[in-house]
Design a protein around this motif. Structure first.
Motif, PDB file in Angstrom:
ATOM      1  N   VAL A  22      50.620  42.214  46.247  1.00  0.00           N
ATOM      2  CA  VAL A  22      51.146  43.459  45.584  1.00  0.00           C
ATOM      3  C   VAL A  22      51.527  43.260  44.084  1.00  0.00           C
ATOM      4  N   ILE A  23      52.331  42.415  43.955  1.00  0.00           N
ATOM      5  CA  ILE A  23      52.752  41.929  42.477  1.00  0.00           C
ATOM      6  C   ILE A  23      51.298  41.677  41.505  1.00  0.00           C
ATOM      7  N   ASP A  24      50.439  41.226  41.899  1.00  0.00           N
ATOM      8  CA  ASP A  24      49.227  40.881  41.279  1.00  0.00           C
ATOM      9  C   ASP A  24      48.232  42.119  40.809  1.00  0.00           C
ATOM     10  N   LYS A  25      48.362  43.177  41.950  1.00  0.00           N
ATOM     11  CA  LYS A  25      47.720  44.330  41.692  1.00  0.00           C
ATOM     12  C   LYS A  25      48.473  45.279  41.085  1.00  0.00           C
ATOM     13  N   LEU A  26      49.919  45.328  41.222  1.00  0.00           N
ATOM     14  CA  LEU A  26      50.608  46.431  40.574  1.00  0.00           C
ATOM     15  C   LEU A  26      51.300  46.060  39.220  1.00  0.00           C
ATOM     16  N   VAL A  27      51.823  44.710  39.077  1.00  0.00           N
ATOM     17  CA  VAL A  27      52.560  44.401  37.995  1.00  0.00           C
ATOM     18  C   VAL A  27      51.407  43.352  36.799  1.00  0.00           C
ATOM     19  N   LEU A  28      50.856  42.578  37.485  1.00  0.00           N
ATOM     20  CA  LEU A  28      50.210  41.619  36.377  1.00  0.00           C
ATOM     21  C   LEU A  28      48.621  42.101  36.527  1.00  0.00           C
ATOM     22  N   THR A  29      48.740  43.341  35.721  1.00  0.00           N
ATOM     23  CA  THR A  29      47.485  43.947  35.510  1.00  0.00           C
ATOM     24  C   THR A  29      47.600  44.898  34.343  1.00  0.00           C
ATOM     25  N   ASP A  67      43.410  45.815  53.341  1.00  0.00           N
ATOM     26  CA  ASP A  67      42.506  44.375  53.055  1.00  0.00           C
ATOM     27  C   ASP A  67      43.177  43.314  53.790  1.00  0.00           C
ATOM     28  N   LEU A  68      44.603  43.363  53.748  1.00  0.00           N
ATOM     29  CA  LEU A  68      45.429  42.085  54.461  1.00  0.00           C
ATOM     30  C   LEU A  68      45.382  42.388  55.823  1.00  0.00           C
ATOM     31  N   ASN A  69      45.543  43.405  56.326  1.00  0.00           N
ATOM     32  CA  ASN A  69      45.606  43.576  57.791  1.00  0.00           C
ATOM     33  C   ASN A  69      43.983  43.662  58.567  1.00  0.00           C
ATOM     34  N   LYS A  70      42.953  43.775  57.755  1.00  0.00           N
ATOM     35  CA  LYS A  70      41.724  44.115  58.243  1.00  0.00           C
ATOM     36  C   LYS A  70      41.159  43.061  59.038  1.00  0.00           C
ATOM     37  N   ASP A 110      48.347  56.617  41.825  1.00  0.00           N
ATOM     38  CA  ASP A 110      47.307  55.559  41.397  1.00  0.00           C
ATOM     39  C   ASP A 110      47.923  54.256  41.980  1.00  0.00           C
ATOM     40  N   MET A 111      49.281  53.960  41.726  1.00  0.00           N
ATOM     41  CA  MET A 111      49.923  52.875  42.084  1.00  0.00           C
ATOM     42  C   MET A 111      49.856  52.722  43.762  1.00  0.00           C
ATOM     43  N   LYS A 112      50.345  53.986  44.319  1.00  0.00           N
ATOM     44  CA  LYS A 112      50.230  54.101  45.832  1.00  0.00           C
ATOM     45  C   LYS A 112      48.900  53.644  46.493  1.00  0.00           C
ATOM     46  N   SER A 113      47.901  54.385  45.997  1.00  0.00           N
ATOM     47  CA  SER A 113      46.465  54.175  46.437  1.00  0.00           C
ATOM     48  C   SER A 113      46.084  52.624  46.287  1.00  0.00           C
ATOM     49  N   GLU A 114      46.569  51.767  45.203  1.00  0.00           N
ATOM     50  CA  GLU A 114      46.398  50.556  45.176  1.00  0.00           C
ATOM     51  C   GLU A 114      46.947  49.763  46.333  1.00  0.00           C
ATOM     52  N   THR A 115      48.173  50.144  46.557  1.00  0.00           N
ATOM     53  CA  THR A 115      49.086  49.272  47.550  1.00  0.00           C
ATOM     54  C   THR A 115      48.402  49.694  49.027  1.00  0.00           C
ATOM     55  N   GLU A 116      47.985  51.048  49.165  1.00  0.00           N
ATOM     56  CA  GLU A 116      47.383  51.149  50.593  1.00  0.00           C
ATOM     57  C   GLU A 116      46.139  50.427  50.525  1.00  0.00           C
TER      58      GLU A 116
END
Length: 779
Positions: free
Chosen positions: A346-353, A66-69, A55-61
């Motif tokens: 990445v920290i916002d999506k994986l840690v601060l949630t 989104d960042l490179n789009k 789940d965390m890996k799919s979130e990072t992908e």
């Protein structure tokens, strides 16, 4: 064993070999379970860990995409325009000019902190046939001269790093994504090369031709001299031109590695040939110079497009290539997102949630961020470090089986065994919780497993509720304090998060300073911050967040409804009017003595203390007080929550040991205490003693620690021979003191050479037969 035969003969019987059992290949689960007391529980924890990481890996992908789009879409658009420009050539004067010159388009994006060498350029998307003018700002001359016409070869400069100019380790992911999207929507002819593969022009041309056509080069041809004659270079490009014409006419000419044929893709009649140079700074300037000059002579036959990966700045191109070569390049700059911005996302999506139950502690997060900031700036390595924390937590913490979603944790609580319940009772956070209960309740918790399971279900629900309330209030506090002068609570939200994890934030001096600054905040700034807080709390589902949202919305509406008297400008006029009244009441004249002035100022100070506050000041203080109450209620330390050990990884020492490599310390430890690595009982000795059974390099290293800045090689050799002879049990012969055994001499020379290779000593010309010591202090 018998045989029957008509004639005599010799029969050979092979002995029966017992079938060997195939050695089982261990997978990740086997390594995880190895050494665990409860195999079943370890397998369950491993599966939970894998599911959580997926789940965390799919979130990072998704974050990476989104960042490179934006930048990838811009690159695709630029490649399509370059291909269409190559196809739309007409028989006019401009087309004839383009036949002899290289097309150009120039655009420099203004990015924060990015140092562009083209400052002073008039940069905007240019039509065909326009000119680029450069303003020279030299101290001696001030000229405005045309640089070049825009009939040049399109080149994309892609700075993939941040402003520090550090090559990141996650470039391959970005280049792979770019290459896949180019092959999917623009052209099948995409090739990537690196500097280590292209030491000469010949190898660069070979790699490009080989990866485009899918035909490997002759080994004898590759082993020839690296000097590539001009005639041979043109042979490579002519072969590429012939292959390109055939490939455009027949889909079978495409490389067999392409999964789809030319006809199945929506490409133009002449798709461009894209060459990606991943690390421009690592390429030889001579190789780039020759490669660009050769390719510039085939722009009529081949629609070439280059993509340069730059780690520093655009000035690298000017430094590596002369003007005669850069005048053939059309440079359009694409600025990738900063790695620090990527890390914050990445920290916002994986840690601060509250979405993921696993959380790193404050010290663990500091170690990961420290490795990122002071080592490699690699977000990919940061994510790998977070994955290691997750694996270490589930491996070392038996109760991590409850580190899952709330519903699953409640169900698994009922399935815990008696041994696991005893481990819960031994948790420090649970012991503190038990001490706060009534004596009768303490007895029930320590003796009854069923009663403890019911309580654990409530505590786990409370822990999940704590996370749901913690992070929105944390974001609100960051919104209020991130714009204050000198950033008392940090500029990044991760800094505030670490502070809240380690101690109660409202008890710190930085928080008190921030509150004092908030009490003098302007009305517009306060309204803007409250609006952001309302937007943050809007998705909240807990009762506490809904109440906080309602209260903040009410405060915001009351601030907006204040009359003009509460406006800061009107308030300033009101204060000035009160001051004038004070001056007039005290009868302060234009000319007065120092005593009278001091007396009047003291009266004014007292009057300010007792004066009535404006409605805005009262409402502002009420708002700050309410936010302060939210902070004290929801931003408590995780250690205050019972069973927080289930979700929080606190093994910062293990993480630092595995990820923060210290090669010099490891080398010194290995040379000083070889037993730690060799595990040979003969190497056990007291600290500082030189073991005669140690390897040669260890003996030589310990002897060199006893020397000064310059070491005499002959004295060093004699000391080494004395130690080795003692190890062999021989009595030193005084008559053979000057004649050292050749084998010992060779071993000594090899050990000294190894120390020189490791950087402990170096040769010196200050004294004959001496070496200089380079390191001081030992392990």
């Amino acid at each position: 064993m018998t045989t029957s035969s008509i004639s005599k003969g010799c029969f050979v019987f092979k002995p029966s070999v017992p079938t060997r059992k195939k050695k089982k290949t261990l997978d990740a689960e086997d390594y995880f379970v190895n050494g665990s007391d409860d195999c079943k529980d370890s397998k369950l924890r491993f599966r939970i860990c894998l599911d959580l990481w997926e789940d965390m890996k799919s979130e990072t992908e998704s974050v990476q995409d989104d960042l490179n789009k934006k930048i990838l879409d811009s690159l695709l658009e630029f490649a399509k325009k370059s291909a269409s420009s190559f196809m739309s050539r007409e028989e006019d004067w401009a087309s004839r000019m383009r036949a002899s010159e290289i097309p150009v388009a120039a655009l420099v994006l203004d990015t924060k902190g990015f140092s562009s060498p083209f400052k002073g350029f008039f940069c905007h998307p240019l039509p065909w046939g326009s000119m680029v003018y450069q303003t020279t700002t030299d101290s001696n001359t001030k000229l405005t001269t045309p640089v070049q016409e825009t009939f040049q070869q399109p080149i994309v400069l892609l700075p993939l790093e941040d402003d520090n100019g550090v090559n990141l380790t996650d470039h391959n992911m970005t280049f792979q994504s770019l290459s896949d999207r180019l092959q999917h929507s623009v052209t099948p002819f995409v090739v990537s090369v690196q500097a280590k593969e292209c030491a000469a022009v010949k190898y660069l041309l070979q790699k490009v031709l080989q990866r485009l056509t899918g035909v490997s080069m002759d080994k004898d041809e590759e082993e020839t001299s690296t000097d590539l004659p001009q005639k041979s270079a043109h042979c490579f490009l002519r072969s590429l031109c012939d292959w390109y014409k055939t490939a455009c006419k027949n889909s079978s000419g495409i490389s067999p590695g392409k999964k789809r044929s030319f006809s199945q893709m929506d490409f133009s009649a002449n798709p461009p040939i894209i060459v990606i140079l991943k690390d421009l700074e690592a390429f030889s300037a001579h190789v780039l110079h020759a490669f660009i000059l050769i390719c510039s002579q085939y722009t009529q036959q081949l629609p070439l497009l280059f993509i340069f990966g730059i780690a520093t700045s655009l000035s690298t191109v000017q430094r590596m290539l002369p003007h005669s070569v850069t005048s053939m390049l059309s440079i359009k700059l694409f600025q990738a997102s900063s790695c620090t911005k990527h890390l914050a996302t990445v920290i916002d999506k994986l840690v601060l949630t509250p979405k993921f139950p696993f959380k790193p502690s404050g010290k663990v997060l500091q170690v990961l961020v420290g490795l990122f900031l002071y080592h490699d700036f690699s977000v990919h390595n940061f994510i790998k470090g977070l994955q290691f924390c997750l694996l270490e937590h589930f491996h070392s913490q038996p109760l991590s089986v409850l580190c899952c979603k709330k519903q699953e944790a409640v169900v698994r609580t009922q399935q815990l065994s008696h041994q696991e319940m005893e481990k819960i009772r031994q948790l420090p956070s649970f012991m503190r919780f038990v001490e706060e209960q009534e004596p009768q309740e303490q007895v029930e918790l320590l003796t009854s497993d069923e009663h403890l399971k019911e309580l654990c279900q409530k505590l786990l629900k409370g822990l999940h509720r704590y996370h749901k309330n913690f992070f929105p209030i944390l974001r609100c506090l960051h919104v209020l304090t991130s714009t204050l002068p000198k950033y008392p609570l940090g500029k990044q939200i991760r800094e505030l998060h670490v502070t809240c994890l380690e101690r109660n934030v409202w008890e710190t001096e930085e928080y008190e300073s921030a509150v004092q600054l908030l009490r003098i905040l302007a009305r517009d700034e306060l309204l803007t911050a409250l609006q952001k807080c309302v937007e943050i709390l809007l998705p909240g589902k807990t009762k506490e967040l809904r109440d906080a949202l309602k209260q903040l919305q009410d405060l915001k509406d009351r601030l907006e409804q204040l009359d003009a008297y509460a406006h800061p400008l009107a308030l300033d006029r009101h204060v000035e009017g009160r001051a004038d009244d004070c001056f007039s009441e005290n009868g302060l004249q234009k000319k007065t003595d120092l005593f009278q002035l001091q007396k009047t100022l003291l009266q004014m100070k007292d009057s300010r203390r007792t004066k009535e506050r404006s409605p805005f000041e009262l409402l502002r203080n009420e708002t700050i007080e309410y936010i302060h109450s939210l902070v004290k209620m929801h931003l408590t330390r995780p250690e205050s929550q019972p069973l927080y050990e289930v979700c929080y990884c606190t093994s910062s020492g293990t993480l630092r040991h595995h990820l923060n490599a210290t090669p010099r310390t490891s080398l010194q430890m290995a040379l000083t205490h070889p037993y730690c690595y060799l595990q040979n009982e003969a190497l056990r000795n007291e600290t500082g003693a030189i073991s005669s059974a140690a390897p040669d390099i260890c003996i030589v290293y310990k002897l060199h620690l006893e020397c000064g800045r310059l070491i005499n090689l002959y004295d060093w050799l004699e000391a080494y021979s004395t130690v080795v002879i003692a190890a062999e049990g021989e009595d030193p012969d005084p008559s053979e003191k000057e004649n050292v055994d050749e084998i010992r001499h060779a071993c000594f020379i090899r050990a000294v050479s190894e120390l020189e290779f490791l950087g402990f000593v170096k040769s010196t010309k200050q004294k004959t037969d001496h070496v200089a010591r380079l390191t001081w202090g030992g392990c």
